[in-house]
Scaffold this motif. Sequence first.
Motif, PDB file in Angstrom:
ATOM      1  N   CYS A   1       0.795  -1.198   0.044  1.00  0.00           N
ATOM      2  CA  CYS A   1       0.110   0.111  -0.133  1.00  0.00           C
ATOM      3  C   CYS A   1       0.761   1.236  -0.030  1.00  0.00           C
ATOM      4  O   CYS A   1       0.865   2.053  -0.867  1.00  0.00           O
ATOM      5  N   LEU A   2       1.924   1.317   0.808  1.00  0.00           N
ATOM      6  CA  LEU A   2       2.918   2.407   1.134  1.00  0.00           C
ATOM      7  C   LEU A   2       3.601   2.664  -0.278  1.00  0.00           C
ATOM      8  O   LEU A   2       3.588   3.639  -0.969  1.00  0.00           O
ATOM      9  N   LEU A   3       3.840   1.652  -1.095  1.00  0.00           N
ATOM     10  CA  LEU A   3       4.537   1.549  -2.368  1.00  0.00           C
ATOM     11  C   LEU A   3       3.923   2.263  -3.445  1.00  0.00           C
ATOM     12  O   LEU A   3       4.279   3.011  -4.165  1.00  0.00           O
ATOM     13  N   TYR A   4       2.464   1.665  -3.324  1.00  0.00           N
ATOM     14  CA  TYR A   4       1.369   2.365  -4.327  1.00  0.00           C
ATOM     15  C   TYR A   4       1.499   3.777  -4.102  1.00  0.00           C
ATOM     16  O   TYR A   4       1.551   4.810  -5.375  1.00  0.00           O
ATOM     17  N   ILE A   5       1.174   4.310  -3.022  1.00  0.00           N
ATOM     18  CA  ILE A   5       1.085   5.779  -2.651  1.00  0.00           C
ATOM     19  C   ILE A   5       2.669   6.517  -3.041  1.00  0.00           C
ATOM     20  O   ILE A   5       2.281   7.506  -3.666  1.00  0.00           O
TER      21      ILE A   5
END
Length: 449
Positions: free
Chosen positions: A30-34
């Motif tokens: 999720c963090l990588l996507y953001i």
Amino acid sequence: MKEEATFLKKILKPNDKLIIACSGGPDSMCLLYILLQIKKVIPIKIICAHINHKKRKESDFEFKMVQDYCHRNQILFEGIEFLNYPDGNFHFNSHQMRHDYFEKLIKKYQANYLVTAHHGDDLIETILMRLTRGSSFKGYAGFSDIEVQKDYTVIRPFVTTTKKEILKFNQEKNIPYCIDKSNEKDQYTRNRYRHQILPFLKEENKNVHLKFKEFHDKLCRIDEFLVKIIANGLTECLENDNLLIVEWKKLEDFLQREILHQYLKNIYQNDIYLLTDVHINNIIKLLKSEKSNGTISLPKSKIGIKNYLSFKIVDRNNQNSYHIKLEENTFLPNGSSFKKIKESFKQGNDIIRLDSREINGPLYVRTREISDVIEVKNLKGHQKVKKIFIDKKIPPEMRNYWPIVTDNKNQIIWIPGLKKSKFDKNLNEKYDIIYKYDFSKEKKYVTEK
């Protein structure tokens, strides 16, 4: 996840370099996507760091999944497999290995930031675990959303976000991730907090993670105030890396503990979490005891040494010189000890009998000095201590901490286990002092005659 993205945009600048710790789980993906979405607005360089611990059959698949995701999205991927682990606690060792690997990548890319996906639920678990186990005042606060290190800054943008919110966002955006099934097992301490305590707290208050964040913030503000007081107190209590016990005892109990913890933190640095309340309490007990000297074993092969009016931490395998007053019971850094006894009919170099009228008290035990000589019992003249060590085939690495007993004028009375001076008394002579030396690892090198 607008708040989390806004939080990051306020920090990041064009051309910043970020190392993101990505396990392939829902949080880090999720963090990588953001970060990918932010990169479209702010030209930042993202380096995705993935570690395969090779402990689960799914690990190889997770490695490949993260690697492929990075390639599809033109993110630089750095992956490593850990095949060999030191003996001992796996979680501690793997934590240290991850930390070392991330720092290596930070230096390699000269990165500004290390970004991790620790979230609000993690913060609750961490605080509860530390409250249960014991920690420093700041340690009870858990971890911060921004943590400035020497050469980089750690960013945790999910500290006010719950796991439930992350999973919901992943579903909405169709973000791929893997599930670590070991997180479902209650054999691990953190999992028990996660499965048994967290649900109860959330039933009481669905926003309990924000309350824990408030608790964290308050403790950090108080800690900032205390740091100044503790720094001044430590300056007054410190001399040449020695904690001055008399000055330390003048302080209130709370400051005594906090100053001691700061003293230990200066020594242990990032490993300070290895010291529990048990260690701290045992050190305090030693410092406040009536004994003039003593030792205590500490993590990472270190020893705390109380030497009359001061206390110092040394490496067990690299002990510095010492000079200690002999008491009823005296413990040395190498694990050996002296004991004052009332009577013994034993002969040998581990026992000495003295007449207090013939020596200049009190007695001391110290490490050797270059010019050391001794008047050996039943021999005429002086003999160099160095020659005694050589004749007795004492290994060079042991000579530097072998105990030498002297009187108050630095006259050598006894080299325990090796030689006694002319002051030693036979059983049929007058004496009023008897000391017995209990050997540790040097026992095998001693040849009694």
